[in-house]
Motif scaffolding. Structure first.
Motif, PDB file in Angstrom:
ATOM      1  N   LEU A 134      78.079  16.439  44.275  1.00  0.00           N
ATOM      2  CA  LEU A 134      77.595  15.378  45.160  1.00  0.00           C
ATOM      3  C   LEU A 134      77.713  14.041  44.438  1.00  0.00           C
ATOM      4  O   LEU A 134      77.081  13.826  43.401  1.00  0.00           O
ATOM      5  CB  LEU A 134      76.138  15.629  45.567  1.00  0.00           C
ATOM      6  CG  LEU A 134      75.468  14.542  46.425  1.00  0.00           C
ATOM      7  CD1 LEU A 134      76.245  14.308  47.714  1.00  0.00           C
ATOM      8  CD2 LEU A 134      74.037  14.935  46.752  1.00  0.00           C
ATOM      9  N   THR A 135      78.553  13.163  44.980  1.00  0.00           N
ATOM     10  CA  THR A 135      78.705  11.812  44.458  1.00  0.00           C
ATOM     11  C   THR A 135      78.237  10.842  45.524  1.00  0.00           C
ATOM     12  O   THR A 135      78.720  10.888  46.660  1.00  0.00           O
ATOM     13  CB  THR A 135      80.168  11.523  44.080  1.00  0.00           C
ATOM     14  OG1 THR A 135      80.617  12.512  43.136  1.00  0.00           O
ATOM     15  CG2 THR A 135      80.304  10.143  43.470  1.00  0.00           C
ATOM     16  N   TRP A 136      77.296  10.002  45.177  1.00  0.00           N
ATOM     17  CA  TRP A 136      76.654   9.092  46.126  1.00  0.00           C
ATOM     18  C   TRP A 136      77.099   7.658  45.870  1.00  0.00           C
ATOM     19  O   TRP A 136      77.060   7.171  44.742  1.00  0.00           O
ATOM     20  CB  TRP A 136      75.137   9.192  45.983  1.00  0.00           C
ATOM     21  CG  TRP A 136      74.350   8.082  46.602  1.00  0.00           C
ATOM     22  CD1 TRP A 136      73.684   7.069  45.973  1.00  0.00           C
ATOM     23  CD2 TRP A 136      74.110   7.872  48.008  1.00  0.00           C
ATOM     24  NE1 TRP A 136      73.056   6.254  46.874  1.00  0.00           N
ATOM     25  CE2 TRP A 136      73.305   6.717  48.130  1.00  0.00           C
ATOM     26  CE3 TRP A 136      74.513   8.554  49.160  1.00  0.00           C
ATOM     27  CZ2 TRP A 136      72.893   6.237  49.374  1.00  0.00           C
ATOM     28  CZ3 TRP A 136      74.105   8.071  50.402  1.00  0.00           C
ATOM     29  CH2 TRP A 136      73.296   6.927  50.492  1.00  0.00           C
ATOM     30  N   TYR A 137      77.544   6.994  46.947  1.00  0.00           N
ATOM     31  CA  TYR A 137      77.841   5.568  46.910  1.00  0.00           C
ATOM     32  C   TYR A 137      76.804   4.860  47.786  1.00  0.00           C
ATOM     33  O   TYR A 137      76.848   4.942  49.016  1.00  0.00           O
ATOM     34  CB  TYR A 137      79.249   5.281  47.425  1.00  0.00           C
ATOM     35  CG  TYR A 137      80.322   5.486  46.388  1.00  0.00           C
ATOM     36  CD1 TYR A 137      80.795   4.416  45.632  1.00  0.00           C
ATOM     37  CD2 TYR A 137      80.862   6.751  46.146  1.00  0.00           C
ATOM     38  CE1 TYR A 137      81.784   4.589  44.667  1.00  0.00           C
ATOM     39  CE2 TYR A 137      81.849   6.941  45.184  1.00  0.00           C
ATOM     40  CZ  TYR A 137      82.304   5.861  44.458  1.00  0.00           C
ATOM     41  OH  TYR A 137      83.271   6.044  43.489  1.00  0.00           O
ATOM     42  N   GLY A 138      75.863   4.205  47.122  1.00  0.00           N
ATOM     43  CA  GLY A 138      74.812   3.511  47.843  1.00  0.00           C
ATOM     44  C   GLY A 138      75.083   2.032  47.983  1.00  0.00           C
ATOM     45  O   GLY A 138      76.178   1.542  47.708  1.00  0.00           O
ATOM     46  N   ARG A 193      76.270   4.051  42.275  1.00  0.00           N
ATOM     47  CA  ARG A 193      77.018   5.303  42.285  1.00  0.00           C
ATOM     48  C   ARG A 193      76.258   6.335  41.458  1.00  0.00           C
ATOM     49  O   ARG A 193      75.905   6.078  40.309  1.00  0.00           O
ATOM     50  CB  ARG A 193      78.422   5.128  41.709  1.00  0.00           C
ATOM     51  CG  ARG A 193      79.272   6.418  41.722  1.00  0.00           C
ATOM     52  CD  ARG A 193      80.629   6.175  41.078  1.00  0.00           C
ATOM     53  NE  ARG A 193      81.492   7.364  41.129  1.00  0.00           N
ATOM     54  CZ  ARG A 193      81.445   8.367  40.243  1.00  0.00           C
ATOM     55  NH1 ARG A 193      80.562   8.320  39.231  1.00  0.00           N
ATOM     56  NH2 ARG A 193      82.255   9.406  40.360  1.00  0.00           N
ATOM     57  N   HIS A 209      71.058  10.031  52.389  1.00  0.00           N
ATOM     58  CA  HIS A 209      70.918   9.675  50.977  1.00  0.00           C
ATOM     59  C   HIS A 209      70.960  10.961  50.165  1.00  0.00           C
ATOM     60  O   HIS A 209      70.641  12.040  50.685  1.00  0.00           O
ATOM     61  CB  HIS A 209      69.569   8.975  50.753  1.00  0.00           C
ATOM     62  CG  HIS A 209      69.448   8.217  49.466  1.00  0.00           C
ATOM     63  ND1 HIS A 209      69.128   8.826  48.277  1.00  0.00           N
ATOM     64  CD2 HIS A 209      69.595   6.889  49.186  1.00  0.00           C
ATOM     65  CE1 HIS A 209      69.092   7.902  47.311  1.00  0.00           C
ATOM     66  NE2 HIS A 209      69.371   6.725  47.844  1.00  0.00           N
ATOM     67  N   TRP A 210      71.336  10.864  48.908  1.00  0.00           N
ATOM     68  CA  TRP A 210      71.353  12.085  48.094  1.00  0.00           C
ATOM     69  C   TRP A 210      69.942  12.643  47.916  1.00  0.00           C
ATOM     70  O   TRP A 210      69.755  13.864  47.840  1.00  0.00           O
ATOM     71  CB  TRP A 210      72.035  11.848  46.744  1.00  0.00           C
ATOM     72  CG  TRP A 210      71.299  11.012  45.729  1.00  0.00           C
ATOM     73  CD1 TRP A 210      71.404   9.668  45.542  1.00  0.00           C
ATOM     74  CD2 TRP A 210      70.376  11.483  44.741  1.00  0.00           C
ATOM     75  NE1 TRP A 210      70.604   9.261  44.508  1.00  0.00           N
ATOM     76  CE2 TRP A 210      69.969  10.360  43.990  1.00  0.00           C
ATOM     77  CE3 TRP A 210      69.859  12.730  44.414  1.00  0.00           C
ATOM     78  CZ2 TRP A 210      69.049  10.454  42.932  1.00  0.00           C
ATOM     79  CZ3 TRP A 210      68.952  12.833  43.362  1.00  0.00           C
ATOM     80  CH2 TRP A 210      68.556  11.701  42.639  1.00  0.00           C
ATOM     81  N   GLY A 213      78.263   7.992  55.859  1.00  0.00           N
ATOM     82  CA  GLY A 213      76.811   7.972  55.925  1.00  0.00           C
ATOM     83  C   GLY A 213      76.228   7.474  57.222  1.00  0.00           C
ATOM     84  O   GLY A 213      75.002   7.444  57.376  1.00  0.00           O
ATOM     85  N   LEU A 251      79.428  11.052  49.292  1.00  0.00           N
ATOM     86  CA  LEU A 251      78.583  10.620  50.400  1.00  0.00           C
ATOM     87  C   LEU A 251      78.292   9.137  50.281  1.00  0.00           C
ATOM     88  O   LEU A 251      77.922   8.654  49.213  1.00  0.00           O
ATOM     89  CB  LEU A 251      77.270  11.409  50.375  1.00  0.00           C
ATOM     90  CG  LEU A 251      76.214  11.077  51.433  1.00  0.00           C
ATOM     91  CD1 LEU A 251      76.730  11.378  52.840  1.00  0.00           C
ATOM     92  CD2 LEU A 251      74.926  11.857  51.148  1.00  0.00           C
ATOM     93  N   THR A 252      78.451   8.407  51.385  1.00  0.00           N
ATOM     94  CA  THR A 252      78.190   6.967  51.384  1.00  0.00           C
ATOM     95  C   THR A 252      76.922   6.647  52.156  1.00  0.00           C
ATOM     96  O   THR A 252      76.539   7.363  53.085  1.00  0.00           O
ATOM     97  CB  THR A 252      79.348   6.190  52.016  1.00  0.00           C
ATOM     98  OG1 THR A 252      79.378   6.444  53.426  1.00  0.00           O
ATOM     99  CG2 THR A 252      80.687   6.569  51.397  1.00  0.00           C
ATOM    100  N   SER A 253      76.305   5.540  51.785  1.00  0.00           N
ATOM    101  CA  SER A 253      75.243   4.992  52.618  1.00  0.00           C
ATOM    102  C   SER A 253      75.860   4.436  53.895  1.00  0.00           C
ATOM    103  O   SER A 253      77.069   4.158  53.944  1.00  0.00           O
ATOM    104  CB  SER A 253      74.503   3.880  51.877  1.00  0.00           C
ATOM    105  OG  SER A 253      75.344   2.746  51.744  1.00  0.00           O
TER     106      SER A 253
END
Length: 248
Positions: free
Chosen positions: A30-34, A39, A77-78, A195, A218-220
């Protein structure tokens, strides 16, 4: 990018899925781009560790078990994925705010004022990655998730047995039982997930990707809009993350 062979058939439950993630070592799952360039990257083992700590909090602090109603009032969101996975691992029912959320037992939220005085146990989540405490006034009796989760064990302790026939996820459009919660496995790819999707759809999409041995970027919602308006940036992100767009 395909990061793993497709799994052999459906994954029966969240407990089985978490066991696979925990054994996955250091591969990103899981890679999050907020917002504001944030990141966060979680391997399968790290993601499972976050969930284990959160399961222990829910069980030890609130006696979470089959029949416990947990409102998850968080955006895509993660951290939302972590809290949902933890509630499901304890056998609880996750309700999203668009559902009939009357008389919840526990509310997990980043906007505590909305739920203060409602009678449910309240957990307040800080969404920024580096937050170590909630930046605001906590309602009386509320738990600050940013500081509390880290005090719990890395391995799940005693946890009630999940009832497959109990509702796992409830939204305005219906309910899904625990036995049908994890969708058919994906193809093992690394997938960019927008997202702006409904929280329930995003959560179940993550489950399906992970069940197939895949990985999620996953993006915001705000980041998804920015990427849609900047094709060059989107192309760079897909190349850097070795991901493809979700087919959903």
């Amino acid at each position: 990018m395909q990061i793993a062979p497709r799994s052999d058939g459906p994954v029966p439950d969240v407990a089985s899925l978490l066991a696979r993630l925990a054994a996955d070592g250091g591969r990103p799952r899981l890679t999050w781009y907020g917002d504001d360039g944030e990141r966060v990257e979680l391997s399968g083992a790290v993601l499972a560790n976050w969930v284990s700590k959160t399961v222990n909090l829910l069980v030890e602090e609130f006696d979470a078990a089959p029949g416990t109603r947990v409102v998850v009032d968080l955006p895509v969101h993660w951290r939302t994925a972590v809290w949902a996975l933890a509630a499901w691992r304890a056998g609880a029912t996750v309700l999203l705010p668009d559902a009939d959320a009357a008389h919840p037992d526990v509310v997990v939220t980043d906007t505590p004022d909305r739920w203060a005085g409602g009678g449910a146990d309240l957990v307040v989540v800080s969404l920024p990655a580096l937050a170590r405490r909630y930046d605001g006034d906590l309602p009386s009796g509320a738990i600050d998730a940013a500081s509390a989760v880290m005090t719990y064990g890395d391995a799940i302790g005693w946890v009630p047995e999940v009832d497959p026939g109990q509702e796992a996820l409830v939204t305005a459009t219906g309910a899904v039982q625990h036995k049908g919660l994890v969708p058919e496995p994906g193809d093992g790819a690394r997938v960019l997930v927008d997202g702006r999707g409904a929280v329930a759809e995003v959560l179940r999409g993550l489950l399906g990707v992970w069940a197939g041995g895949g990985s999620v970027v996953l993006t915001s919602p705000a980041t998804a809009v920015e990427l849609e308006q900047d094709e060059a940036r989107l192309t760079r992100l897909l190349s850097t993350e070795q991901a493809r767009r979700s087919r959903g």
